[in-house]
Design an enzyme around this catalytic site. Sequence first.
Site, mmCIF file in Angstrom:
data_model
loop_
_atom_site.group_PDB
_atom_site.id
_atom_site.type_symbol
_atom_site.label_atom_id
_atom_site.label_comp_id
_atom_site.label_asym_id
_atom_site.label_seq_id
_atom_site.Cartn_x
_atom_site.Cartn_y
_atom_site.Cartn_z
ATOM 1 N N GLY A 25 1.121 -0.973 -0.066
ATOM 2 C CA GLY A 25 0.395 0.086 -0.262
ATOM 3 C C GLY A 25 0.912 1.020 0.180
ATOM 4 N N THR A 26 2.068 1.238 0.491
ATOM 5 C CA THR A 26 2.775 2.257 0.887
ATOM 6 C C THR A 26 3.043 2.633 -0.412
ATOM 7 O OG1 THR A 26 3.250 1.870 2.774
ATOM 8 C CG2 THR A 26 4.785 2.741 1.934
ATOM 9 N N ASN A 80 -6.997 3.817 9.483
ATOM 10 C CA ASN A 80 -6.412 2.674 9.870
ATOM 11 C C ASN A 80 -6.422 2.703 11.113
ATOM 12 O OD1 ASN A 80 -4.774 5.532 9.420
ATOM 13 N ND2 ASN A 80 -3.351 3.626 10.093
ATOM 14 N N GLN A 118 -7.528 0.276 3.825
ATOM 15 C CA GLN A 118 -7.896 -0.480 5.393
ATOM 16 C C GLN A 118 -9.478 -0.659 5.261
ATOM 17 O OE1 GLN A 118 -6.936 -1.820 8.101
ATOM 18 N NE2 GLN A 118 -5.074 -0.921 8.064
ATOM 19 N N SER A 149 -3.632 -2.976 -0.101
ATOM 20 C CA SER A 149 -2.932 -3.976 -0.174
ATOM 21 C C SER A 149 -3.123 -5.411 0.663
ATOM 22 C CB SER A 149 -2.640 -3.120 1.648
ATOM 23 O OG SER A 149 -1.375 -3.907 2.398
ATOM 24 N N ALA A 150 -2.631 -6.120 -0.154
ATOM 25 C CA ALA A 150 -2.495 -7.373 0.420
ATOM 26 C C ALA A 150 -2.579 -8.371 1.879
ATOM 27 C CB ALA A 150 -2.044 -8.595 -0.338
ATOM 28 N N CYS A 164 3.101 0.834 11.918
ATOM 29 C CA CYS A 164 3.885 2.417 12.095
ATOM 30 C C CYS A 164 4.940 3.049 12.922
ATOM 31 C CB CYS A 164 3.335 3.076 10.706
ATOM 32 S SG CYS A 164 2.765 1.813 9.334
#
Lengths: 410, 373
Positions: free
Chosen positions: B72-73, B141, B169, B189-190, B314
Amino acid sequence: MTTKNWTQNHPLYLDYQATTPTDPRVVEAMAPYWTEKFGNPHSRNHFYGWEAEDAVEIAREHVANLIGATAKEVIFTSGATESNNLAIKGVAKFYGDKKNHIITCVTEHKCVLETCRSLQQDGFDVTYLHVQENGLIDLDALKAAITDKTLLVSIMAVNNEIGVIQPLKEIGQMCRDNKVFFHTDAAQAVGKIPLDVEAMNIDMMSISAHKMYGPMGMGALFVRRRPRVRLVPLIHGGGQERGMRSGTLPTPLVVGFGVACELALKEMAQETERLRGYQTKLFEGLKARIPEIYLNGDLDHRVPGNLNISFSYVEGEGLMMGLKDLGVSSGSACTSASLEPSYVLRALGVEEELAHTSLRLGLGRFTTEDDIDYAIERISKEVNRLRELSPLWDMAQAGVDIKSIKWAEH
Amino acid sequence: MTHTVYLDHNATSPLRAQARDGVIAALDLVGNPSSVHQLGRQALRVLEDAREQVRAAINAPKTAQVIFTSGGTEANTLALSGTDALRVLVGATEHASVLAARPDLECITVDAQGRVDLGHLQSMLSEGDGHAVVSVMMANNETGALQNIEDIVHLAHRFGARVHTDAVQAFGKVAVDFLALGVDMLSVSAHKIGGPLGVGALIATQDVQLTPVNRGGGQEGGLRGGTQNVSGIAGFGIAAKLAASDLADMTHIKVLRNQLESGVKEIASDAIVLAETVDRLPNTSFIVMPGVLSETQVMAFDLAGICVSSGSACGSGKSKTSSVLVAMKVPEDIAKTALRVSLGPNNTVADIESFLSVYKDLYVRQIQKRNAA
């Protein structure tokens, strides 16, 4: 030697420079991290996070050990392409207002060349060194290219098409003497040849996991701490990897990469010897059965798992079609969909016709002696068959100089 | 560790069994998907099947670009630093990867629930010159607050601006429909949907022009150089398909989440659920226990074998106050006492009871301490 079940019913794999099979021991080591140890390694709040973080740090040690670095100097990335982008753009952006000259080489991987080209658009001067006929750079030419504006030299350790090993130690020394950063794309070298970032004065090194029996989607960039190299990150965010590369680390892939490095260190000497024997056998075997074949790139300064051979009078794509039971390539995987002759071979001075007739033969951990025998048999048979169909081969045998023919324009 | 209760699914969610099988099967393939030989083509097929699974799961049209990234980032970075737009306007509660994507971002203010102020967005869009990209996350998130993406798209498109949404999310927890949302770009994102770590995607309409972050090789339509993470992508495809088809499971998760919240309020009348009054993700609670620092709560839960978090993974381990709560103008002393609880498909009523039992002990101890003082 561990065998993989795919060898039974699949084509014989001879494309180890494109990618390597994931070693079953690597797959096994990764297994628990897919399921029970699934934590986010950046979660500092609970057991799952700590467990994943510990695994990541052990892997970092393994990567560092293999190249003579310290763990703190290893930044995990999604692969060598990202590492190359990060190293070159990162240094260029950080120091660009002081020095704006970069030296690289015409036979580098596309991602290095494209990154350098994009920096030219941003005002950087880039020198693309030519290579000698054997694929190696000329150290005098490198020395002559360095100026007081030179920020970075980026020269790959081992070429992906012809497997030649550049004189890293000499380049490193020259860079250090001139206070220039030395980056090397070592995707094809790590785990194959001994590398030592200290002895070789390497400031940054790009590493790929899937070229050394680790998983795809994983790589690293070594970034020297003393003297320190500073980078502007490409991917911003959570501040992982000491701020140089944000994004949640994929714990299983990191673990697999670490084990791949551990295995490479342990088995390199033995594997090198074995593959050197196969390399010689394959080359000699083909030479004995097929006249007029040419090895591209230096034989002595070369990794044992690579041969790149031009089979004159035979068209490379046609040859590949005839060798469907062999997983071989006519060049780099990244550019293999295009029909352009390899720019690497062209850079060695190989003529276009001959460049078109080349095969890259990659050997590796799961290659067996039987595979070599089979490959010699199949390739020689196919080349000789195609030549029998080729009018050019007929003419050449009759003593006609093919280059003297004036082709009619269509 | 005897029995562990995992309530930190917004940090990462365990890999689904079927996705794991897909990953393991793909690890046994040998080809590079860019190689032309049979083994290369086999790897390519895995890649393209997964691309169609992701496309279908978020209802993106055939013409849309589905670009696989390392997560995702990277998808957010590609969307915002790869755009040719002159201005990028982002919500104040965005993920760090959006807030750091470029130095010249302009911030859209949010209300006390963390929802972007459409009036502010409108005045920003009407002021500046040059075409803009607006980036607002679908779900936060930390609080789980859902943004009204359709309204944002409607407004932005009126001004000729494009819209990117970070749906990392939201995906798998609420319906994510690329066409219905009307966005131009969307990140997923996976590993947040039961897929493997290290994979994500940026989905963009056909006409979005991007400059790659990683150059080279020409993979992913020239927009993302580097040999693709075939095993990860295979797992992502399967997880995406399941995330979309298993959305009904969220009804059950929401029941558990609501039980947790009402249980908390029964124990602690002064507890606050952040962003409670707006539409939220069904699995997320960001709960304030006044007077008890987040770190203290996290430690107490961890000792009891319960995994929760003080906020985004993070940012965890760093004692900075959540930037999301700062943007929501939550007073610092309150913000420092927030705890994120995020549920997943395997949680049970027993997990909620374990949580509440630890919560009660912690709260009672706090009351006793306060009374003794």
